[in-house]
Design an enzyme around this catalytic site. Structure first.
Site, PDB file in Angstrom:
ATOM      1  N   ASN A   6     -86.509  99.872   4.178  1.00  0.00           N
ATOM      2  CA  ASN A   6     -86.636 101.076   4.272  1.00  0.00           C
ATOM      3  C   ASN A   6     -87.768 101.116   4.203  1.00  0.00           C
ATOM      4  O   ASN A   6     -88.888 101.281   3.432  1.00  0.00           O
ATOM      5  CB  ASN A   6     -86.260 102.480   3.563  1.00  0.00           C
ATOM      6  CG  ASN A   6     -86.653 102.891   3.366  1.00  0.00           C
ATOM      7  OD1 ASN A   6     -87.158 103.558   4.397  1.00  0.00           O
ATOM      8  ND2 ASN A   6     -86.188 104.351   2.402  1.00  0.00           N
ATOM      9  N   LYS A  13     -89.125  99.280   1.354  1.00  0.00           N
ATOM     10  CA  LYS A  13     -87.919  99.768  -0.231  1.00  0.00           C
ATOM     11  C   LYS A  13     -87.002  98.168   0.572  1.00  0.00           C
ATOM     12  O   LYS A  13     -87.178  98.665   1.442  1.00  0.00           O
ATOM     13  CB  LYS A  13     -87.390 100.985  -0.430  1.00  0.00           C
ATOM     14  CG  LYS A  13     -88.106 101.882  -1.204  1.00  0.00           C
ATOM     15  CD  LYS A  13     -87.348 102.600  -1.266  1.00  0.00           C
ATOM     16  CE  LYS A  13     -88.950 103.944  -1.438  1.00  0.00           C
ATOM     17  NZ  LYS A  13     -88.161 105.464  -1.478  1.00  0.00           N
ATOM     18  N   ARG A  84     -83.736 101.489   8.350  1.00  0.00           N
ATOM     19  CA  ARG A  84     -83.677 103.184   8.299  1.00  0.00           C
ATOM     20  C   ARG A  84     -84.660 103.375   8.861  1.00  0.00           C
ATOM     21  O   ARG A  84     -85.463 103.210   9.063  1.00  0.00           O
ATOM     22  CB  ARG A  84     -84.470 103.821   6.526  1.00  0.00           C
ATOM     23  CG  ARG A  84     -84.167 105.205   6.642  1.00  0.00           C
ATOM     24  CD  ARG A  84     -84.579 104.994   5.398  1.00  0.00           C
ATOM     25  NE  ARG A  84     -85.252 106.829   6.112  1.00  0.00           N
ATOM     26  CZ  ARG A  84     -85.865 108.040   4.675  1.00  0.00           C
ATOM     27  NH1 ARG A  84     -85.908 107.735   3.550  1.00  0.00           N
ATOM     28  NH2 ARG A  84     -85.184 108.822   4.731  1.00  0.00           N
ATOM     29  N   HIS A 172     -83.200 113.325   6.988  1.00  0.00           N
ATOM     30  CA  HIS A 172     -83.160 113.821   5.327  1.00  0.00           C
ATOM     31  C   HIS A 172     -81.435 112.981   5.945  1.00  0.00           C
ATOM     32  O   HIS A 172     -80.952 113.536   4.457  1.00  0.00           O
ATOM     33  CB  HIS A 172     -83.208 113.964   4.468  1.00  0.00           C
ATOM     34  CG  HIS A 172     -84.433 113.930   4.129  1.00  0.00           C
ATOM     35  ND1 HIS A 172     -85.779 115.331   3.022  1.00  0.00           N
ATOM     36  CD2 HIS A 172     -85.242 113.269   3.984  1.00  0.00           C
ATOM     37  CE1 HIS A 172     -86.426 114.561   2.926  1.00  0.00           C
ATOM     38  NE2 HIS A 172     -86.480 113.857   2.915  1.00  0.00           N
ATOM     39  N   HIS A 200     -82.433 118.362  -0.674  1.00  0.00           N
ATOM     40  CA  HIS A 200     -83.188 117.254  -1.256  1.00  0.00           C
ATOM     41  C   HIS A 200     -84.596 117.375  -1.079  1.00  0.00           C
ATOM     42  O   HIS A 200     -85.181 118.048  -0.249  1.00  0.00           O
ATOM     43  CB  HIS A 200     -83.201 116.336   0.366  1.00  0.00           C
ATOM     44  CG  HIS A 200     -83.895 114.643   0.195  1.00  0.00           C
ATOM     45  ND1 HIS A 200     -82.417 113.689   0.310  1.00  0.00           N
ATOM     46  CD2 HIS A 200     -84.837 114.517  -0.222  1.00  0.00           C
ATOM     47  CE1 HIS A 200     -83.213 112.719  -0.276  1.00  0.00           C
ATOM     48  NE2 HIS A 200     -84.759 113.513  -0.535  1.00  0.00           N
ATOM     49  N   GLY A 202     -87.475 115.754  -3.278  1.00  0.00           N
ATOM     50  CA  GLY A 202     -88.629 114.553  -3.454  1.00  0.00           C
ATOM     51  C   GLY A 202     -89.363 114.804  -3.074  1.00  0.00           C
ATOM     52  O   GLY A 202     -89.977 115.603  -3.265  1.00  0.00           O
ATOM     53  N   ARG A 233     -97.024 118.176   2.961  1.00  0.00           N
ATOM     54  CA  ARG A 233     -96.574 118.582   4.123  1.00  0.00           C
ATOM     55  C   ARG A 233     -96.802 120.304   3.553  1.00  0.00           C
ATOM     56  O   ARG A 233     -96.060 121.148   2.602  1.00  0.00           O
ATOM     57  CB  ARG A 233     -95.822 118.337   4.496  1.00  0.00           C
ATOM     58  CG  ARG A 233     -95.600 116.925   5.204  1.00  0.00           C
ATOM     59  CD  ARG A 233     -94.122 116.441   5.743  1.00  0.00           C
ATOM     60  NE  ARG A 233     -93.623 114.806   4.667  1.00  0.00           N
ATOM     61  CZ  ARG A 233     -92.974 114.621   4.877  1.00  0.00           C
ATOM     62  NH1 ARG A 233     -91.841 115.287   5.038  1.00  0.00           N
ATOM     63  NH2 ARG A 233     -92.703 113.357   4.205  1.00  0.00           N
ATOM     64  N   ARG A 278     -94.169 116.853 -12.244  1.00  0.00           N
ATOM     65  CA  ARG A 278     -93.763 117.392 -13.826  1.00  0.00           C
ATOM     66  C   ARG A 278     -95.558 117.472 -14.155  1.00  0.00           C
ATOM     67  O   ARG A 278     -95.027 118.356 -15.127  1.00  0.00           O
ATOM     68  CB  ARG A 278     -93.616 115.542 -14.091  1.00  0.00           C
ATOM     69  CG  ARG A 278     -91.817 114.921 -14.464  1.00  0.00           C
ATOM     70  CD  ARG A 278     -92.053 113.502 -14.775  1.00  0.00           C
ATOM     71  NE  ARG A 278     -92.221 112.766 -13.279  1.00  0.00           N
ATOM     72  CZ  ARG A 278     -92.342 111.270 -13.954  1.00  0.00           C
ATOM     73  NH1 ARG A 278     -91.410 110.640 -14.417  1.00  0.00           N
ATOM     74  NH2 ARG A 278     -92.970 110.471 -13.012  1.00  0.00           N
ATOM     75  N   GLY A 345     -85.491 113.111  -6.049  1.00  0.00           N
ATOM     76  CA  GLY A 345     -86.615 113.418  -7.264  1.00  0.00           C
ATOM     77  C   GLY A 345     -86.200 114.281  -8.036  1.00  0.00           C
ATOM     78  O   GLY A 345     -86.232 114.198  -9.773  1.00  0.00           O
ATOM     79  N   GLY A 347     -85.118 117.114  -7.090  1.00  0.00           N
ATOM     80  CA  GLY A 347     -83.102 117.970  -7.312  1.00  0.00           C
ATOM     81  C   GLY A 347     -82.733 117.313  -8.391  1.00  0.00           C
ATOM     82  O   GLY A 347     -82.011 117.812  -9.378  1.00  0.00           O
ATOM     83  N   GLU A 348     -83.060 115.864  -8.668  1.00  0.00           N
ATOM     84  CA  GLU A 348     -81.535 115.395  -9.972  1.00  0.00           C
ATOM     85  C   GLU A 348     -82.744 115.515 -11.237  1.00  0.00           C
ATOM     86  O   GLU A 348     -81.598 115.048 -11.473  1.00  0.00           O
ATOM     87  CB  GLU A 348     -81.964 113.764  -9.616  1.00  0.00           C
ATOM     88  CG  GLU A 348     -81.139 113.654  -8.035  1.00  0.00           C
ATOM     89  CD  GLU A 348     -81.575 112.106  -8.018  1.00  0.00           C
ATOM     90  OE1 GLU A 348     -81.765 111.224  -8.987  1.00  0.00           O
ATOM     91  OE2 GLU A 348     -80.777 111.977  -6.268  1.00  0.00           O
ATOM     92  N   GLU A 376     -79.677 106.627  -0.294  1.00  0.00           N
ATOM     93  CA  GLU A 376     -80.182 106.442   1.112  1.00  0.00           C
ATOM     94  C   GLU A 376     -79.932 104.908   1.887  1.00  0.00           C
ATOM     95  O   GLU A 376     -78.930 104.390   2.595  1.00  0.00           O
ATOM     96  CB  GLU A 376     -81.315 106.961   1.744  1.00  0.00           C
ATOM     97  CG  GLU A 376     -81.303 108.627   2.049  1.00  0.00           C
ATOM     98  CD  GLU A 376     -82.442 108.897   1.848  1.00  0.00           C
ATOM     99  OE1 GLU A 376     -83.458 108.504   0.119  1.00  0.00           O
ATOM    100  OE2 GLU A 376     -83.421 109.853   1.988  1.00  0.00           O
TER     101      GLU A 376
HETATM  102  P1  ADP Z   1     -89.254 109.821  -2.609  1.00  0.00           P
HETATM  103  O1  ADP Z   1     -88.619 110.974  -0.752  1.00  0.00           O
HETATM  104  O2  ADP Z   1     -91.015 109.090  -2.484  1.00  0.00           O
HETATM  105  O3  ADP Z   1     -88.188 108.538  -2.710  1.00  0.00           O
HETATM  106  P2  ADP Z   1     -88.305 110.766  -4.882  1.00  0.00           P
HETATM  107  O4  ADP Z   1     -87.252 111.187  -4.189  1.00  0.00           O
HETATM  108  O5  ADP Z   1     -88.440 109.981  -5.209  1.00  0.00           O
HETATM  109  O6  ADP Z   1     -89.268 110.644  -3.801  1.00  0.00           O
HETATM  110  O7  ADP Z   1     -89.324 112.286  -5.002  1.00  0.00           O
HETATM  111  C1  ADP Z   1     -90.891 112.361  -6.071  1.00  0.00           C
HETATM  112  C2  ADP Z   1     -91.103 113.100  -6.227  1.00  0.00           C
HETATM  113  O8  ADP Z   1     -89.609 113.841  -8.152  1.00  0.00           O
HETATM  114  C3  ADP Z   1     -91.977 113.352  -7.031  1.00  0.00           C
HETATM  115  O9  ADP Z   1     -92.582 114.477  -6.438  1.00  0.00           O
HETATM  116  C4  ADP Z   1     -91.536 113.299  -8.761  1.00  0.00           C
HETATM  117  O10 ADP Z   1     -93.500 113.947  -9.473  1.00  0.00           O
HETATM  118  C5  ADP Z   1     -90.736 114.308  -8.516  1.00  0.00           C
HETATM  119  N1  ADP Z   1     -89.938 113.677 -10.260  1.00  0.00           N
HETATM  120  C6  ADP Z   1     -89.661 112.878 -10.976  1.00  0.00           C
HETATM  121  N2  ADP Z   1     -89.300 113.222 -12.056  1.00  0.00           N
HETATM  122  C7  ADP Z   1     -89.636 114.281 -12.325  1.00  0.00           C
HETATM  123  C8  ADP Z   1     -89.165 115.088 -13.159  1.00  0.00           C
HETATM  124  N3  ADP Z   1     -88.532 114.336 -13.967  1.00  0.00           N
HETATM  125  N4  ADP Z   1     -88.732 116.550 -12.779  1.00  0.00           N
HETATM  126  C9  ADP Z   1     -89.791 117.112 -11.839  1.00  0.00           C
HETATM  127  N5  ADP Z   1     -90.199 116.310 -11.279  1.00  0.00           N
HETATM  128  C10 ADP Z   1     -89.316 114.988 -10.960  1.00  0.00           C
END
Ligand code: ADP
Length: 389
Positions: A6, A13, A84, A172, A200, A202, A233, A278, A345, A347-348, A376
């Site tokens: 990816n 990755k 990907r 996505h 989603h 991130g 974006r 964060r 990131g 959302g989880e 993914e």
């Molecule tokens: P990518 O699209 O690069 O794979 P990710 O799904 O890893 O992205 O998401 C990255 C985002 O998630 C970043 O903005 C990061 O700051 C945020 N993130 C990671 N952990 C936390 C958390 N505990 N609380 C809030 N945001 C978080």
């Protein structure tokens, strides 16, 4: 075995799966073609880091296979590489690479100039370096091929839309589809019975409306720029705004492209150079578990901090409001919603963002609110596996 790759413009990755889809090793190459490049391998519970100069993605691939051998992985067992690819044009399925597919994908490159050319160059590098291994393409757009025409058509002159294939594609898809599959398994339901809203969130963010197991709308459009507020974006925007800014600031089209894709969103709204949600939440005075942002109080002087806090508060409000608005509109489309699911990131991991989004959301009495970790790479491996069985 199945190798999944990816790629971004300076990253690669990877994840290696056995034919039962168990992960053997995964990792990332960062800063390819930039100074201080390095790679990380997660294997047997260890995190190994290698600092090495990778000038191109091809250098990274050569290094990857050397390391596999060092870890006693039999590279002759790798039967297929699943790639990907962000944009799949009009393809509704993943594809096994052959000359016809390669030719077809050249035409798709211009629909996603930031992503596809580099990803397809890696496919070509794999063909050259490992001629005995098959290659398959998994597309972020494929899952959204089921969008009805009234959801994917823009109000543009029909000749232009047809000539340049301008429509909403949605992105996505690998993540949204993975979440659908995982939810169906845990809920013990057929995918075709499920109506879901999957979020989603991130670095890139999108919401998907899934009706009877099929994507019927996605907040991303012709490119991954439309929809939610994202790390860099802009998301939804009156199309007159970039025209207005370009005229006022005398910008070229490439500069406008860069402004909307790389310098807007949370980065643009806060003025911070690098976005970590964060930090934004911490500065907006929200609780963030397992994160100590006190270093930020030393990084800025009082006036800078006051301004930054105000901007971060507004950025969180806009972020949350936009997700809420999409969820509301997808309720209207779906009628019945079985679950709203958060992934990626933010959302989880961000309880606070999820609760701000869900706060006072109506009609949620019979709706499951879930968090599912996206994967993914596994989705791509699953798709690639079908070509070697
Ligand atoms: P990518 O699209 O690069 O794979 P990710 O799904 O890893 O992205 O998401 C990255 C985002 O998630 C970043 O903005 C990061 O700051 C945020 N993130 C990671 N952990 C936390 C958390 N505990 N609380 C809030 N945001 C978080």
């Amino acid at each position: 075995m199945i190798l999944v790759v990816n790629c971004g413009s300076s990253s690669l990755k990877f994840a290696l799966f056995d034919n039962k889809l168990n992960e053997v090793v995964k990792g990332i190459f960062e800063r390819i073609g930039v100074s201080n490049s390095f790679s990380e391998f997660k294997i047997n519970g260890n995190d190994d880091k290698y600092e090495q100069d990778y000038k191109t993605h091809k250098d990274a691939l050569i290094f990857l296979f050397e390391k596999f051998k060092m870890y006693n992985i039999n590279v002759d067992d790798i039967e297929i590489i699943g790639h990907r690819i962000v944009h799949g044009g009009n393809n509704s399925n993943n594809l096994l690479v052959d000359d016809v597919v390669l030719k077809q994908m050249e035409l798709v490159n211009e629909l996603a100039p930031l992503h596809n050319p580099v990803q397809m160059s890696v496919v070509n590098a794999c063909i050259e370096l490992f001629p005995n291994i098959k290659n398959s393409l998994s597309f972020d757009t494929a899952f959204h091929h089921s969008l009805p025409d009234y959801a994917y058509t823009y109000g543009l002159p029909v000749e232009l839309a047809e000539k340049y294939l301008i429509r909403r594609y949605g992105f996505h898809g690998l993540s949204h589809e993975y979440i659908l599959e995982e939810y169906a398994k845990t809920a013990n339901k057929n995918e075709s019975e499920l109506n879901l809203i999957t979020c989603h969130l991130g670095s890139g963010c999108s919401v998907c409306a899934i009706k009877n197991g099929k994507s019927v709308d996605n907040s991303m459009g012709f490119t991954p720029l439309e929809g939610l507020l994202m790390g860099t974006r802009v998301g939804d925007l009156d199309a007159s705004v970039p025209l207005f800014i370009a005229r006022k600031e005398n910008l070229t089209l490439d500069q406008v492209d860069n402004l909307l894709n790389k310098k807007s969103g949370l980065v643009g709204m806060t003025g911070m150079t690098n976005i970590d949600m964060r930090e934004v939440l911490y500065l907006a005075d929200y609780p963030v578990s397992n994160f100590d942002g006190s270093y930020l109080n030393e990084k800025y002087n009082f006036d800078e901090l006051t301004l930054l806090k105000k901007r971060c508060k507004l950025a969180v409000d806009v972020f949350v409001y936009r997700v809420k608005k999409y969820i509301g509109s997808y309720y209207a489309i779906l009628g019945r919603v079985d679950a709203i699911i958060f992934t990626a990131g933010i959302g989880e991991r961000s309880e606070i963002i999820r609760s701000l989004i869900m706060k006072d959301l109506p009609f949620t009495d019979n709706v499951n609110i879930e968090v599912i970790k996206t994967n993914e790479e596994k989705m791509i491996a699953e798709e690639a596996l079908k070509f070697i069985k």
